[in-house]
Design a protein around this motif. Structure first.
Motif, PDB file in Angstrom:
ATOM      1  N   ASN A 105       5.087  -5.303   9.682  1.00  0.00           N
ATOM      2  CA  ASN A 105       5.308  -4.638   8.389  1.00  0.00           C
ATOM      3  C   ASN A 105       4.814  -5.553   7.264  1.00  0.00           C
ATOM      4  OD1 ASN A 105       7.285  -2.264   9.256  1.00  0.00           O
ATOM      5  ND2 ASN A 105       7.977  -4.117  10.289  1.00  0.00           N
ATOM      6  N   LEU A 107       2.621  -5.302   4.799  1.00  0.00           N
ATOM      7  CA  LEU A 107       2.544  -4.801   3.427  1.00  0.00           C
ATOM      8  C   LEU A 107       3.931  -4.775   2.784  1.00  0.00           C
ATOM      9  CD1 LEU A 107       0.757  -3.678   1.203  1.00  0.00           C
ATOM     10  CD2 LEU A 107       1.109  -1.376   2.143  1.00  0.00           C
ATOM     11  N   GLN A 108       4.915  -4.288   3.536  1.00  0.00           N
ATOM     12  CA  GLN A 108       6.285  -4.257   3.039  1.00  0.00           C
ATOM     13  C   GLN A 108       6.810  -5.666   2.803  1.00  0.00           C
ATOM     14  OE1 GLN A 108       8.107  -1.867   1.986  1.00  0.00           O
ATOM     15  NE2 GLN A 108      10.057  -2.957   1.755  1.00  0.00           N
ATOM     16  N   TYR A 109       6.455  -6.573   3.689  1.00  0.00           N
ATOM     17  CA  TYR A 109       6.862  -7.972   3.579  1.00  0.00           C
ATOM     18  C   TYR A 109       6.356  -8.579   2.267  1.00  0.00           C
ATOM     19  CZ  TYR A 109       7.541 -12.849   5.102  1.00  0.00           C
ATOM     20  OH  TYR A 109       7.945 -14.152   5.206  1.00  0.00           O
ATOM     21  N   ILE A 110       5.102  -8.324   1.950  1.00  0.00           N
ATOM     22  CA  ILE A 110       4.501  -8.846   0.717  1.00  0.00           C
ATOM     23  C   ILE A 110       5.152  -8.211  -0.512  1.00  0.00           C
ATOM     24  CG2 ILE A 110       2.360  -8.939  -0.642  1.00  0.00           C
ATOM     25  CD1 ILE A 110       0.833  -9.035   2.052  1.00  0.00           C
ATOM     26  N   LYS A 111       5.403  -6.897  -0.448  1.00  0.00           N
ATOM     27  CA  LYS A 111       6.027  -6.194  -1.570  1.00  0.00           C
ATOM     28  C   LYS A 111       7.401  -6.768  -1.908  1.00  0.00           C
ATOM     29  CE  LYS A 111       3.808  -1.639  -1.193  1.00  0.00           C
ATOM     30  NZ  LYS A 111       4.032  -0.197  -0.893  1.00  0.00           N
ATOM     31  N   VAL A 112       8.160  -7.128  -0.867  1.00  0.00           N
ATOM     32  CA  VAL A 112       9.496  -7.675  -1.097  1.00  0.00           C
ATOM     33  C   VAL A 112       9.405  -9.014  -1.824  1.00  0.00           C
ATOM     34  CG1 VAL A 112      11.561  -8.580   0.025  1.00  0.00           C
ATOM     35  CG2 VAL A 112      10.541  -6.470   0.853  1.00  0.00           C
ATOM     36  N   TRP A 113       8.495  -9.852  -1.407  1.00  0.00           N
ATOM     37  CA  TRP A 113       8.323 -11.151  -2.072  1.00  0.00           C
ATOM     38  C   TRP A 113       7.874 -10.981  -3.527  1.00  0.00           C
ATOM     39  CZ3 TRP A 113       9.719 -15.977  -0.779  1.00  0.00           C
ATOM     40  CH2 TRP A 113      10.107 -16.214   0.547  1.00  0.00           C
ATOM     41  N   VAL A 114       7.018 -10.014  -3.758  1.00  0.00           N
ATOM     42  CA  VAL A 114       6.555  -9.749  -5.126  1.00  0.00           C
ATOM     43  C   VAL A 114       7.720  -9.267  -5.992  1.00  0.00           C
ATOM     44  CG1 VAL A 114       5.093  -8.265  -6.550  1.00  0.00           C
ATOM     45  CG2 VAL A 114       4.167  -9.285  -4.459  1.00  0.00           C
ATOM     46  N   SER A 115       8.568  -8.403  -5.429  1.00  0.00           N
ATOM     47  CA  SER A 115       9.711  -7.879  -6.177  1.00  0.00           C
ATOM     48  C   SER A 115      10.694  -8.985  -6.543  1.00  0.00           C
ATOM     49  CB  SER A 115      10.437  -6.796  -5.366  1.00  0.00           C
ATOM     50  OG  SER A 115      11.101  -7.361  -4.245  1.00  0.00           O
ATOM     51  N   LYS A 118       9.859 -10.486  -9.908  1.00  0.00           N
ATOM     52  CA  LYS A 118       9.952  -9.646 -11.096  1.00  0.00           C
ATOM     53  C   LYS A 118      11.287  -9.776 -11.827  1.00  0.00           C
ATOM     54  CE  LYS A 118       6.687  -6.085  -9.556  1.00  0.00           C
ATOM     55  NZ  LYS A 118       6.537  -4.658  -9.181  1.00  0.00           N
TER      56      LYS A 118
END
Length: 366
Positions: A105, A107-115, A118
């Motif tokens: 996962n 893409l989801q893994y990267i999205k979580v780190w980006v969030s 924020k």
């Protein structure tokens, strides 16, 4: 399976060597503080998916809530278990979940780190100083103050006999860090593990138990499973269960089954199977004592304030042993089944009067 396990061990060691020097629990602003900072938004990082490891952060969670009343806490974890475990913690606002299998996962893994980047935090806290991803998450977070889990006091370990415990040293280290921020040190006892069952959940647990045993006798709960080498053999559990029945002829003995739906005593005891962690916890909360090897379910029993007997043969006892609520840990490498059951008998029969009695004191009686 063994190859994957070995690869995982090597991976953890490599990541730890690469990240152990990432971040220090200091801040340039800290040296120039003239007033105590106001903490309203907190990040607590424990990127782990295991039941026991998540429950073991509850003492630190309680510490943060006590220190910063009214604060909002985000939890940075792994997997989808945390929302269930922390659903009755009013201060917990958001749970940021990393996927359990990041490479499947990505893409989801990267999205979580980006969030994670924020959100603005007043303080970010890494629970386990040895967690590579925990240290990285605090480093990556957008926070004014960053606590990486390590102690800023060299001799802190010598001050506390229970410092080695994985639920306690994060609290001791955090208290030390806060004192440098201008907060008055908290000298109260560290909180117990706490699932925070509601009254309605405990009542439902009592109904389930009553239906299982269908009598008014007191109940002892056992859990015969554990992962890997922590799991005792069928032969060992068979002897232990036989001895326990002899020791407690007037008690019910029920077995909590693992998600694998297996039993090291061949399902000989009345047993209960559920995939609902809170339901299992509510059932255990209505029993007189819990007995099991070092496992997530052992920590679950401890978190619902049931007297817990932890059986240790492989893992570090001082690091993971149950504490408070008349709980004890037994090193089965040094203690026979007969002696173990006598110790358990003493603990249960004196559970109303025991307050600070240690395992070593009880063992010395036998």
């Amino acid at each position: 399976m063994k190859i994957l396990k070995n690869i995982n061990v090597v991976r953890r060691k490599l990541m730890h060597s690469l990240t152990k020097n990432i971040g220090h629990s200091t801040n340039a602003n800290k040296k120039h503080l003239t007033i105590k900072p106001e903490i309203k938004r907190v990040l607590i990082s424990r990127p782990n998916a295991r039941l026991g490891n998540l429950l073991l952060i509850t003492p630190l969670l309680e510490e943060v809530i006590t220190t910063f009343p009214g604060c909002k806490i985000d939890l940075f974890v792994k997997g989808n278990l945390a929302p269930i475990l922390f659903e009755n913690y009013d201060n917990v606002d958001k749970i940021i979940e990393l996927p359990k299998k990041p490479f499947k996962n990505l893409l989801q893994y990267i999205k979580v780190w980006v969030s994670l980047r924020k959100q603005q935090y007043d303080i970010a806290i890494n629970v386990d100083k040895n967690s590579s991803s925990g240290r990285l998450s605090v480093k990556f977070s957008n926070s004014k103050f960053k606590f990486f889990g390590d102690s800023t006091v060299e001799d802190i370990q010598s001050k506390y006999l229970d410092y080695e415990h994985i639920a306690k040293y994060p609290v001791y280290n955090f208290r030390s860090y806060l004192s440098e921020l201008g907060f008055t040190p908290n000298n109260k006892s560290i909180a117990a593990l706490n699932l925070k069952l509601s009254n309605s959940e405990i009542i439902e647990g009592k109904k389930i138990l009553d239906k299982l045993v269908n009598n008014d006798k007191k109940t002892i709960c056992i859990y015969t499973y554990a992962t890997g080498d922590k799991c005792y053999s069928e032969s060992w559990w068979g002897k232990f269960y036989k001895r326990l029945k002899t020791q407690y002829p007037n008690h019910n003995i029920i077995e909590i089954l693992p998600i694998e739906n297996v039993s090291q005593i061949g399902f000989k005891a009345t047993h209960f199977y559920s995939k609902d962690i809170r339901e299992i916890g509510a059932l255990i909360a209505n029993t007189e004592a819990f007995i099991g090897a070092d496992s997530g379910i052992m920590h679950l029993a401890s978190s619902v304030q049931t007297p817990t007997v932890g059986l240790f043969s492989i893992t570090e006892q001082k690091k993971y042993e149950p504490y408070y609520n008349h709980s004890i840990a037994i090193d089965t490498n040094k203690t026979s089944i007969l002696k173990s059951t006598k110790i358990i008998a003493y603990m249960i029969s004196h559970n109303l009067s025991l307050r600070v009695t240690t395992t070593s004191t009880i063992i010395a009686l036998y």
